[in-house]
Design a protein around this motif. Structure first.
Motif, PDB file in Angstrom:
ATOM      1  N   ARG A  31       0.672  -1.355  -0.046  1.00  0.00           N
ATOM      2  CA  ARG A  31       0.022   0.097   0.107  1.00  0.00           C
ATOM      3  C   ARG A  31       0.986   1.257   0.035  1.00  0.00           C
ATOM      4  O   ARG A  31       2.043   1.227   0.463  1.00  0.00           O
ATOM      5  CB  ARG A  31      -0.780  -0.054   1.301  1.00  0.00           C
ATOM      6  N   ASP A  32       0.304   2.432  -0.209  1.00  0.00           N
ATOM      7  CA  ASP A  32       1.197   3.787  -0.358  1.00  0.00           C
ATOM      8  C   ASP A  32       0.722   4.157   1.066  1.00  0.00           C
ATOM      9  O   ASP A  32      -0.282   4.250   1.495  1.00  0.00           O
ATOM     10  CB  ASP A  32       0.214   4.753  -1.448  1.00  0.00           C
ATOM     11  N   PRO A  33       1.726   4.612   1.675  1.00  0.00           N
ATOM     12  CA  PRO A  33       1.718   5.021   3.158  1.00  0.00           C
ATOM     13  C   PRO A  33       0.644   6.180   3.064  1.00  0.00           C
ATOM     14  O   PRO A  33       0.234   6.755   4.199  1.00  0.00           O
ATOM     15  CB  PRO A  33       3.254   5.625   3.227  1.00  0.00           C
ATOM     16  N   GLY A  34       0.663   7.066   1.958  1.00  0.00           N
ATOM     17  CA  GLY A  34      -0.327   8.337   1.874  1.00  0.00           C
ATOM     18  C   GLY A  34      -1.923   8.002   2.117  1.00  0.00           C
ATOM     19  O   GLY A  34      -2.546   8.743   2.346  1.00  0.00           O
ATOM     20  N   GLU A  35      -1.943   6.835   2.312  1.00  0.00           N
ATOM     21  CA  GLU A  35      -3.361   6.154   2.088  1.00  0.00           C
ATOM     22  C   GLU A  35      -3.787   5.861   3.654  1.00  0.00           C
ATOM     23  O   GLU A  35      -5.049   5.797   4.151  1.00  0.00           O
ATOM     24  CB  GLU A  35      -3.553   4.551   1.589  1.00  0.00           C
TER      25      GLU A  35
END
Length: 242
Positions: A30-34
Motif C-alpha cells: 500500500r501507499d503510506p499516503g493512504e
C-alpha cells in the motif's frame, strides 16, 4: 527549555510511528499516503497538541467530552487548527457539546446516539458532522459498538449505518473498531474489513476504516485501515493531566 525538550521527544516518537506505518504499508503493498495518523492525546495537555501540530500532525483524537472541549478551546486560542476526532464512548446528553468542536465522531454505535447527534448538528453546526459507526467485533455490548445481526435494533450495525447515511446533519464516512482483547488483532481486523466491504456496496462513499492502535497498527494496515489511532507510542509515558 521544557517545551524544546518535549518537542524533540515528540518528534522522535512521531518519526518512529511514521516509519512503522511506512513499513506496514510496504509489507501490504500500500501507499503510506493512504493511512492517516490520528494522535490520541487523551490525558495529555493542549501544549502537546500544539507541538504535534507544529510537527505536521493534522488529526487529533480525544475520548472524554469535558477534557476534549476545554482542550479544543485552548488549542484554538493558541491559533492552531487541527481536525478533532471524538473516539470514546459517547452519552447522548453530550451530543450538543461534542458537535461544537469535533470534526469527526468515530464512536456512533446506536440509533439513539445517531439521532441525538443529528439533532445537535443541525442546530449547532453549519455543515454536516462526519461520522464513523463503531463496530463491535465480538458482539459484546459492554465494550461499545454496533453489531452485525444484533438482536437489539438500536445497536444493529446495518440499521445504524443506514440511519447515519439518511440523517441530514450527519455524513457517513465509514467504520471504526477496537480489536477485542481476547482476539488476535489480525483476525479482528480481517472481520472488520469484511464488514467494511459490505458497507461500501450500499454506501460507496463510506471509505474510511479507523482501526489499529499502538500495539496493533501493522495488522490494521494489512487489512485496509485508512486511519490509525496512536497514543502511547507517540506521547510516551509523560505525566498526564490526571
Amino acid at each position: 527549555m521544557a517545551d524544546q525538550a518535549r518537542r524533540a521527544e515528540l518528534a522522535a516518537s512521531l518519526d518512529e510511528v511514521r516509519e512503522r506505518i511506512a513499513r506496514a504499508c510496504a509489507a501490504a503493498g500500500r501507499d503510506p499516503g493512504e493511512v492517516a495518523l490520528v494522535a490520541v492525546t487523551k490525558t495529555y495537555p493542549a501544549s502537546d497538541v500544539v507541538l504535534l501540530a507544529g510537527l505536521g500532525v493534522t488529526d487529533v483524537g480525544e475520548n472524554k467530552d469535558q477534557e476534549a472541549s476545554a482542550k479544543a478551546a485552548e488549542v484554538a486560542a493558541a491559533g492552531v487548527a487541527v481536525r478533532w476526532h471524538f473516539v470514546g464512548q459517547l452519552q447522548r446528553n453530550k451530543a450538543k457539546s461534542v458537535v461544537r468542536y469535533a470534526d469527526v465522531v468515530e464512536s456512533v454505535d446506536s440509533l439513539r446516539l445517531a439521532s441525538a447527534l443529528d439533532a445537535a448538528a443541525l442546530r449547532h453546526r453549519g455543515t454536516p458532522l462526519d461520522v464513523l459507526v463503531q463496530v463491535s467485533i465480538d458482539g459484546d455490548p459492554a465494550r461499545g459498538g454496533a453489531a452485525d445481526s444484533a438482536g437489539d435494533a438500536d445497536v444493529d450495525l446495518w440499521r445504524v449505518t443506514d440511519a447515519v447515511a439518511a440523517a441530514e446533519g450527519l455524513n457517513l464516512r465509514g467504520l471504526m473498531a477496537v480489536a477485542p482483547r481476547d482476539w488476535e488483532p489480525g483476525r479482528a481486523f480481517e472481520r472488520l474489513a469484511e464488514l467494511a466491504a459490505r458497507l461500501r456496496r450500499t454506501h460507496p462513499g463510506a471509505t474510511v476504516l479507523s482501526a489499529g492502535m499502538s500495539g496493533d497498527l501493522e495488522q490494521a494496515v494489512r487489512h485496509g485501515a485508512t486511519h490509525v489511532r496512536i497514543g502511547t507510542s507517540l506521547l510516551g509515558m509523560r505525566n498526564p493531566l490526571r
